[in-house]
Design a protein around this motif. Structure first.
Motif, short mmCIF file in Angstrom:
data_model
loop_
_atom_site.label_atom_id
_atom_site.label_comp_id
_atom_site.label_asym_id
_atom_site.label_seq_id
_atom_site.Cartn_x
_atom_site.Cartn_y
_atom_site.Cartn_z
N TRP A 9 -0.01 7.78 0.99
CA TRP A 9 -1.21 6.93 0.62
C TRP A 9 -1.84 6.37 1.76
CZ3 TRP A 9 -0.24 5.52 -4.91
CH2 TRP A 9 0.08 6.58 -5.80
N LEU A 27 -0.63 -0.53 -4.19
CA LEU A 27 0.43 0.42 -3.55
C LEU A 27 1.96 0.34 -3.79
CD1 LEU A 27 0.89 2.63 -1.34
CD2 LEU A 27 1.11 0.61 0.39
N THR A 47 -5.62 5.35 -5.27
CA THR A 47 -5.80 4.46 -4.14
C THR A 47 -7.16 4.05 -4.18
OG1 THR A 47 -6.56 6.15 -2.44
CG2 THR A 47 -4.08 5.71 -2.60
#
Length: 523
Positions: free
Chosen positions: A360, A433, A449
């Motif tokens: 990500w 995260l 995200t």
């Protein structure tokens, strides 16, 4: 002391000093003032926000799946419409996807109430939330850096972020979570400045040392507002819980360091004695009450999902009200759903666009939301015999590919230079995260995200402030720094313009479609 005070003043476009060292008098250690260009600050903030609104709302009704919602819009748009018809609650348990709290769907329903059940209606609230995020990031960037120029750069970078842009144009929940996290972060920044202002007053008036723990700081409305906002985020998605923990710890640490800067004899013990319990109430207690309040329509209904589980699926407990017992049963079912959403599990399988959290930060596995190719009439209009109309969730590489250097630089500044600004941004970024690494087998997607994007931008802007340097560094140093920062911002804008067709489903030729897919993992 006079020279030290002059050095703490921030010129236009300059990154501010971090908290002065402990050798400086306590009154000067409590932080530099805000810029004095308030009118220009507001004009810049509103101008950048207007630009963000134009970009977010442009052709908002496109693309659709032949007039129907796209990707996960098919869940939340329908649920919002159901809530609008029912008066605020969902009553279709057979749909088996009522697994998120109601607030985000309430917000989508407002747009549907205003504009009807079409793409404009179900995306209006998302576009408005994305625009407000731009406004807040400009304001937060200016407060963090004490620079109007850097605040404006933060807004421009967020406008040009592909993740924030696409999620602001989708009838999904994640942009609302991002909005409430940004609001909470901004409130805590103001609270930090207010606490230091109160301590400066106590220091000036001579009563800061009346106790070895330091003074009581009174009721803190901005911290209370942060708790409300975190509760609202939890009422959109449960991952707001991680921000409650991260921001709660952050505000107590700020209280301790503020007391130390004011010369309190025992600042850390003082923070434990004076600040921990009020912080728990403001950040945790208030958030819980707000979350429960978001279910008002469900508690007042007779046919909401699992509203009368007590007496049917579960037995009553005398000291727990039936409504609350049914609510806990419902929440337990939702938790079970998320815990068993395992990649490759029976009935779930593998989603072609799922990704894992280690991909990500650099956006290595984006998501395809929509695609139509010729000879479909929905993909026509590109000026070529072979046309593709596709919408992908892509983080603008000029920013997202710098995420790991941003994290590394922030860690160095936070620990080696004790720069609280980098610490704050890093905590907010990692709070979204890191928790996903705990249950790595769970099915995950890149759109998780969305709350990270504003803090990626703020981390990059802080680094841009370091590149610009201080005004006293000299014209050549400042000129070189300004050239580097301007070139970088130009690169980000150019990158965003290049990706525009695939961020918005604009029909393009098959050859250009292939040129847009920079990495094999994007296919």
């Amino acid at each position: 002391m006079a020279s030290e005070r002059r050095d703490s003043v921030v010129d236009v476009g300059e990154a501010p000093p971090i908290d002065p060292p402990l050798t400086v008098a306590p009154a000067l250690r409590l932080g530099p003032p805000m810029p004095t260009d308030r009118l220009r600050g507001w004009l810049v903030t509103l101008s950048v926000s207007l630009l963000g609104a134009i970009v977010r709302f442009w052709n908002l009704g496109w693309p659709t799946d032949r007039g129907t919602p796209v990707f996960d819009e098919k869940y939340y748009v329908v649920q919002a419409w159901e809530m609008l018809r029912n008066g605020g609650y969902e009553n279709n348990p057979g749909y088996e996807v009522v697994v998120h709290p109601p607030l985000g769907k309430y917000l989508i329903a407002i747009g549907e109430w205003l504009f009807g059940y079409d793409a404009i209606g179900w995306r209006f609230a998302s576009a408005l939330a994305g625009t407000i995020c731009v406004f807040l990031v400009v304001w937060i960037g200016r407060r963090l850096t004490r620079s109007t120029l850097l605040g404006a750069l933060a807004g421009v970078l967020l406008i040009c972020d592909g993740v924030s842009h696409v999620q602001s144009r989708m009838g999904m929940l994640d942009i609302f979570g991002a909005l409430f996290v940004v609001v909470a972060f901004g409130c805590l920044l103001v609270d930090r400045d207010q606490v230091r202002g109160r301590l400066a007053t106590a220091l000036h008036e001579g009563w800061v040392a009346e106790s070895v723990f330091g003074p009581r700081l009174g009721f803190r409305w901005w911290r209370f507002a942060a708790g409300v906002s975190l509760g609202l985020m939890c009422a959109v998605k449960w991952n707001g819980l991680y921000y409650i923990a991260a921001f709660g710890l952050l505000t107590v640490i700020w209280d301790a360091t503020s007391r130390r800067a004011a010369g309190v004899e025992r600042p850390w013990v003082g923070a434990l004695v004076r600040d921990v319990l009020p912080a728990l109430w403001a950040i945790v207690g208030v958030a819980v009450l707000v979350y429960l309040g978001s279910w008002w329509a469900w508690f007042g209904s007779e046919t909401g999902v699992d509203r009368h589980a007590v007496g049917n699926q579960v037995q009553a407990i005398s000291w727990i009200p039936d409504a609350l017992r049914s609510f806990l049963f419902y929440e337990g079912n939702v938790l079970h759903f998320h815990e068993t959403l395992i990649t490759g599990a029976q009935g779930i399988g593998t989603h072609p666009w799922e990704s894992k959290p280690w991909t990500w930060p650099m956006g290595l596995r984006p998501m395809l939301y929509y695609i139509e190719q010729t000879p479909s009439p929905y993909a026509a209009g590109c000026g070529s015999s072979q046309c593709v109309s596709a919408q992908m969730l892509i983080g603008t590489p000029a920013m997202w590919w710098l995420a790991l250097p941003m994290i590394g630089w922030s860690l160095w500044r936070a620990f080696a230079r004790l720069d609280w600004r980098y610490t704050a941004v890093l905590v907010a970024y990692l709070a979204d995260l890191l928790p996903w690494f705990v249950e790595i087998d769970r099915q995950m997607f890149f759109f998780y995200t969305t709350p990270m994007a504003p803090f990626l931008v703020l981390g990059l802007v802080l680094a841009c402030g370091d590149i610009l340097g201080r005004a006293r560094a000299g014209a050549e140093r400042r000129g070189t720094g300004l050239l580097v920062v301007a070139s970088y911002v130009g690169l980000v804008v150019a990158n965003f313009v290049w990706l525009w067709p695939v961020l918005n489903g604009v029909p393009i030729s098959a050859a250009q479609w292939q040129a847009e897919l920079w990495l094999p993992s994007w296919r």
